[in-house]
Enzyme design. Structure first.
Site, PDB file in Angstrom:
ATOM      1  N   HIS A 142       0.929  -1.243   0.182  1.00 55.88           N
ATOM      2  CA  HIS A 142      -0.042  -0.026   0.148  1.00 55.88           C
ATOM      3  C   HIS A 142       0.776   1.276   0.135  1.00 55.88           C
ATOM      4  CE1 HIS A 142      -4.305  -1.337   1.253  1.00 55.88           C
ATOM      5  NE2 HIS A 142      -3.982  -1.032  -0.025  1.00 55.88           N
TER       6      HIS A 142
ATOM      7  N   ARG B 114     -11.176  -0.807 -12.940  1.00 51.49           N
ATOM      8  CA  ARG B 114     -10.812  -2.125 -12.146  1.00 51.49           C
ATOM      9  C   ARG B 114     -12.175  -2.391 -11.793  1.00 51.49           C
ATOM     10  NH1 ARG B 114      -5.328  -3.029 -11.978  1.00 51.49           N
ATOM     11  NH2 ARG B 114      -4.054  -1.331 -12.611  1.00 51.49           N
TER      12      ARG B 114
ATOM     13  N   ARG C 108     -13.201  -3.264 -17.307  1.00 52.44           N
ATOM     14  CA  ARG C 108     -12.839  -4.810 -17.327  1.00 52.44           C
ATOM     15  C   ARG C 108     -13.490  -5.655 -16.687  1.00 52.44           C
ATOM     16  NH1 ARG C 108      -6.833  -5.805 -14.870  1.00 52.44           N
ATOM     17  NH2 ARG C 108      -7.714  -5.232 -12.711  1.00 52.44           N
TER      18      ARG C 108
ATOM     19  N   GLU D 133      -2.422 -10.501 -21.483  1.00 55.12           N
ATOM     20  CA  GLU D 133      -1.414 -10.384 -20.276  1.00 55.12           C
ATOM     21  C   GLU D 133      -0.843 -11.580 -20.147  1.00 55.12           C
ATOM     22  OE1 GLU D 133      -3.895  -8.404 -16.855  1.00 55.12           O
ATOM     23  OE2 GLU D 133      -5.296  -9.639 -17.707  1.00 55.12           O
TER      24      GLU D 133
ATOM     25  N   ASN E  31       1.602  -5.586 -16.377  1.00 54.22           N
ATOM     26  CA  ASN E  31       2.150  -6.158 -14.822  1.00 54.22           C
ATOM     27  C   ASN E  31       1.981  -7.613 -15.016  1.00 54.22           C
ATOM     28  OD1 ASN E  31       1.714  -3.599 -14.333  1.00 54.22           O
ATOM     29  ND2 ASN E  31      -0.131  -3.600 -13.479  1.00 54.22           N
ATOM     30  N   ASP E  32       0.702  -8.214 -15.576  1.00 57.39           N
ATOM     31  CA  ASP E  32       0.701  -9.582 -15.636  1.00 57.39           C
ATOM     32  C   ASP E  32       1.724 -10.190 -16.733  1.00 57.39           C
ATOM     33  OD1 ASP E  32      -0.661 -10.854 -13.494  1.00 57.39           O
ATOM     34  OD2 ASP E  32      -2.447  -9.559 -14.278  1.00 57.39           O
TER      35      ASP E  32
ATOM     36  N   ARG F 129       4.850 -11.531  -9.762  1.00 62.35           N
ATOM     37  CA  ARG F 129       4.780  -9.881  -9.457  1.00 62.35           C
ATOM     38  C   ARG F 129       4.547  -9.302  -7.894  1.00 62.35           C
ATOM     39  NH1 ARG F 129      -0.896  -7.976 -11.971  1.00 62.35           N
ATOM     40  NH2 ARG F 129      -0.716  -6.293 -10.610  1.00 62.35           N
TER      41      ARG F 129
ATOM     42  N   CYS G  68      -2.236  -0.632 -20.623  1.00 65.46           N
ATOM     43  CA  CYS G  68      -3.124  -0.241 -19.232  1.00 65.46           C
ATOM     44  C   CYS G  68      -2.279  -0.641 -18.358  1.00 65.46           C
ATOM     45  CB  CYS G  68      -4.687  -0.655 -19.495  1.00 65.46           C
ATOM     46  SG  CYS G  68      -4.729  -2.510 -19.234  1.00 65.46           S
TER      47      CYS G  68
HETATM   48  C1  PEP Z   1      -1.972  -5.795 -15.630  1.00 61.74           C
HETATM   49  O1  PEP Z   1      -1.784  -6.835 -15.357  1.00 61.74           O
HETATM   50  O2  PEP Z   1      -1.245  -4.976 -16.393  1.00 61.74           O
HETATM   51  C2  PEP Z   1      -3.031  -5.015 -15.472  1.00 61.74           C
HETATM   52  C3  PEP Z   1      -3.325  -3.906 -15.870  1.00 61.74           C
HETATM   53  O3  PEP Z   1      -3.914  -5.687 -14.619  1.00 61.74           O
HETATM   54  P1  PEP Z   1      -3.598  -5.508 -13.122  1.00 61.74           P
HETATM   55  O4  PEP Z   1      -2.622  -5.132 -12.641  1.00 61.74           O
HETATM   56  O5  PEP Z   1      -4.856  -5.249 -12.333  1.00 61.74           O
HETATM   57  O6  PEP Z   1      -3.424  -7.197 -12.712  1.00 61.74           O
HETATM   58 MG    MG Z   2      -3.378  -7.896 -14.660  1.00 62.50          MG
END
Ligand code: PEP
Ligand code: MG
Length: 829
Positions: A451, A558, A594, A688, A711-712, A722, A759
């Site tokens: 956080h 989200r 999403r 992803e 991110n994924d 991650r 994104c």
């Molecule tokens: C991602 O995976 O980049 C993404 C935008 O989704 P989240 O971070 O919510 O998994």
């Molecule tokens: Mg993701």
């Protein structure tokens, strides 16, 4: 016919104006070209003789048969690496042919350790040779034409053979002897006089106006040098040069930095400490250490009734403090404060604490025990994402104990502009600290998805986490340069390092100001390509903040924010009201909702799964929705009801195959029929998984758009969790493997004319934007606070230059190399 100088390195050729060091940028040493290297071997740029080779291995100069002298200086401030990372392959006096290897260097290590990797290639006897053509702003290979030199009709050089020779000895205080930078300063000083000035060391004598001659003296700290001058103003020249040589020319500050231990994985320069980027940016300021004071509580209570009353009163006080922080806050601060309000009133915590009070404990002891039981239970899950939430529990524990014992909490004396250095920070501490406007944060522990990290990113506060034991070496007040773009902090920097950093900061500030002024304008690249800048939102508050920042829509709502931290799934009406609120806040701009992305690191109690050995590869995203058609249909109905029809698009998370898109599309079409919705509804997929990236053409044939979740995608391409701080440092989306996946997605989607957006977190990383645009991304959905700046970055780019830059990035060997390239690209702007 001129002399052709070929490039000594593979890389990106640019002008000396782009070198962030006045010695080179102001041509004190001579004119030339700079190269941002991508190769690791410096080769001879012409047939000639090696005239100088610095003992640190970072600089070499050659003389051609025609007399042209060229210096190649690898990186900036690299003399301080004392040879680390450089392997000379020749010796002074060697005869070499064009293309012969001269120096090999460890590109990754030097990129991380040096102020910059940019490599000036300088003609040091510019009075004898003018530069005709030169290659700049282009990718270049080793041995490709870099410059042509044309001999100039040498002006009859003033000679002062007559006159008395005056001389004086001086002991060198330069920590690294006369290397390129001091040589340039000496040359500049000597050129201010008519007299001929020479420096003599032992049996070697060099003209003070010639960089190469000075380097060839091979001097070191403490050497005795004789300065000789002859001519009309010889006395004045001698006095000036002796005075200059007696100083350290500003070099000593960098040399005396106490070497701090660097981890084996990060070959950092002395004085630098590496960390994981939690919130990107740059900051400079003195270190301000923050230590958590231990709060002691008595075990025994003064009676159950009294302790229960004390617990209640403390909860009320803390609730009021949190509510005050939440008041007026938006985005991530508001949502973390919301989570804290839920904890302070958590029935399980209260019941557990009251049970302990009934058994004779004090309110503080009972609260601490209740919190720690929860922490133990969370630890037992082994879920890294949940474990990071432990901070919130400890935070609530400390706030309660501070009130119950009357202990003041730390951090009240933090001054504006400091860089806070701490073991770790609790979310409430950070929110309280932020009001005092620190410049940045360095944490010894912490994870990039905690956080605190999310809060820092939301506030735009540059932060590094997981910095390890080396952070303990930083004393209170030490000047720090926090580079949360390359992931390190420099303690007690050199004057040159500070100057270069200040220039970067000034550029960044100017861009921010311009960005705010043009925040509401539509975004086009410099050559007119339309790039949409959207924002990621997780609440109505964030949607409002995004609209204020100039977001042209939301590229990622989200929706899981409605589903987490509760006991039952939200109803269709509740969902509809929330989505409609976001759509209204963004006033008819496109909104991409999403579908529920739950599972993996985002569990929900009311969607039970069998225990999974590897949740990241288990029931996640669309797999959950397809396994629970009731949840999927309720959500789709809520989205399809949003007005005006067509404003909202639907995006499917964690797609691994075309069949998943087809199944969702079929449900959407059936519901549209049942609900009597005439307007078509766009359905896109998130990329992803490597599977989605590599089959982007198959998906693009049927999807309305593709949006890359970096991110994924990063965690699955690199096989690095991650949420696991132990590997998070390596999980950099700038890894060439991830960039190649993004490039491939764009290429394959273009076959069917579909747009590709990003994104994931990379869309909020200023260093990444030029690469993403160059790879073919046309929509970026960033954190709301970065929207205006993202627009400004894109406005400064032309598509061809972004494409050339991206092509180079794909050829890099590591994320560190990509980041060094990105920084050099930014330096040229
Ligand atoms: C991602 O995976 O980049 C993404 C935008 O989704 P989240 O971070 O919510 O998994
Ligand atoms: Mg993701």
């Amino acid at each position: 016919m001129g002399l052709i100088i070929t490039s000594p390195l593979r890389g990106w050729a640019t002008t000396l104006d782009d070198v962030p060091d006045p010695v080179f940028a102001q041509r004190m040493m001579g004119d030339g070209v700079a190269i941002q290297p991508l190769g690791d071997t410096v080769v001879a740029p012409f047939d000639g003789e090696v005239v100088t080779l610095h003992e640190a291995g970072h600089a070499v100069s050659l003389r051609s048969a025609e007399g042209a002298e060229v210096l190649i200086h690898i990186g900036l401030d690299t003399v301080m690496l004392k040879g680390e990372g450089f392997t000379p392959l020749v010796a002074i006096g060697d005869t070499v042919a064009r293309g012969d290897p001269l120096i090999r260097f460890d590109l990754d290590a030097v990129a991380l350790a040096a102020t910059s990797l940019i490599t000036p290639v300088i003609v040091t006897n510019a009075e004898a040779f003018a530069i005709g053509r030169r290659t700049t702003d282009a990718a270049i290979g080793a041995c490709e034409a870099l410059m042509t030199l044309v001999p100039v009709q040498a002006e009859a050089r003033r000679r002062s053979d007559d006159g008395i020779l005056v001389e004086q000895a001086v002991t060198l205080s330069l920590p690294h002897g006369i290397h390129a930078r001091p040589a340039a300063r000496i040359g500049e000083a000597a050129r201010g006089f008519e007299a001929d000035v020479h420096l003599v060391k032992g049996d070697k004598r060099g003209d003070a106006r010639s960089t190469v001659a000075l380097l060839a003296l091979g001097t070191a700290f403490g050497d005795e040098i004789v300065v000789q001058a002859r001519g009309d103003d010889a006395e004045a020249a001698l006095a000036a040069l002796v005075a200059l040589l007696a100083t350290d020319m500003g070099e000593a500050a960098a040399a005396v930095v106490a070497p701090l231990p660097a981890t084996a994985a990060s070959p950092l320069r002395a004085g630098q400490i590496g960390g994981v980027i939690a919130s990107p940016g740059l900051a400079m300021g003195p270190a301000a250490r923050l230590r958590q004071t231990e709060i002691a509580v008595a075990r025994e209570g003064a009676g159950a009734a009294e302790e229960r009353a004390a617990l209640l009163a403390a909860r009320e006080e803390v609730r009021a403090m949190i509510a005050a922080r939440a008041d007026g806050a938006s985005g991530s601060v508001a949502s973390v404060m919301q989570a804290h309000l839920a904890l302070i009133d958590d029935p399980e915590l209260i019941a557990a604490a009251e049970g302990r009070i009934a058994a004779g404990n004090s309110a503080g002891f009972a609260w601490r025990g209740a919190i720690h039981d929860q922490i133990d239970a969370i630890r037992a899950t082994g879920n890294a994402h949940l474990i990071e939430r432990i901070d919130d529990l400890i935070d609530i524990e400390r706030q309660m104990l501070a009130v119950l014992t009357g202990t003041p909490l730390d951090g009240a004396n933090i001054a504006a502009g400091v860089i806070v250095v701490a073991e770790d920070l609790l979310p409430s501490q950070l929110v309280a600290l932020a009001a005092q406007k620190p410049a940045g944060i360095c944490l010894r522990r912490g994870g990039p998805t905690s956080h605190v990290a999310i809060l820092c990113a939301g506030m735009g506060l540059p932060s590094l986490v997981a910095m390890g034991d080396a952070l303990d070496e930083i004393a209170e007040g030490t000047p720090l340069l926090l580079d949360a773009e390359l992931g390190h902090v420099t303690a007690a920097p050199s004057a040159a390092g500070t100057d270069a950093f200040t220039a970067r900061l000034a550029k960044r500030d100017a861009r921010r100001e311009a960005a705010q002024a043009a925040a509401k304008d539509a975004c086009h690249s410099a050559d007119g390509t339309r790039i949409e800048i959207f924002a990621n939102v997780g609440s109505v508050d964030e949607a409002r903040a995004a609209a204020t920042q100039g977001a042209e829509g939301s590229g990622l709502v989200r929706s899981e924010f409605l589903f987490l931290d509760r006991d039952t799934a939200p109803s269709e009406d509740e969902q509809h009201a929330a989505y409609q609120g976001i759509a209204d806040a963004l006033a008819e701009r496109p909104v991409i909702v999403r579908l529920l992305d739950i599972g993996g690191d985002k569990p929900a109690a009311y969607i039970p799964f069998d225990a999974e050995e590897n949740p990241a590869l288990g029931q996640r995203g669309i797999r959950v929705a397809l396994a629970r058609p009731d949840l999927l249909e309720t959500q789709l109905r809520a989205i399809l009801r949003i007005e005006p029809a067509g404003q909202c698009k639907i995006m499917i998370p964690m797609v691994a195959s075309l069949d998943e898109l087809r199944q969702v599309r079929a449900v959407v079409e059936r519901l549209r029929g049942e609900m009597g919705i005439a307007a078509p509804v766009e359905v896109g997929v998130m990329v992803e998984t490597p599977a989605a990236a590599m089959t982007a053409d198959l998906l693009a044939a049927e999807a309305d758009f593709l949006s890359i979740g970096t991110n994924d995608l990063t965690q699955y391409v690199l096989a690095m969790d991650r949420g696991n701080p132990a590997v998070a440092a390596g999980a950099d989306a700038m890894h060439p493997a991830v960039l190649r996946m993004i490039g491939e997605t764009c290429r394959l989607a273009a076959v069917h004319g579909r747009w590709v957006g990003v994104c994931g977190g990379l869309a909020s990383d200023p260093a990444a934007l030029p690469i993403l645009i160059g790879l073919g991304v046309t929509e970026l959905s960033a954190v709301p606070g970065f929207v205006a700046e993202a627009k400004q970055i894109v406005r400064g780019l032309s598509l061809p230059e972004a494409q050339a830059h991206a092509a180079l990035a794909l050829q890099c060997k590591s994320a560190a190399e990509v980041r060094a390239l990105a920084r050099a690209f930014e330096e040229t702007r």
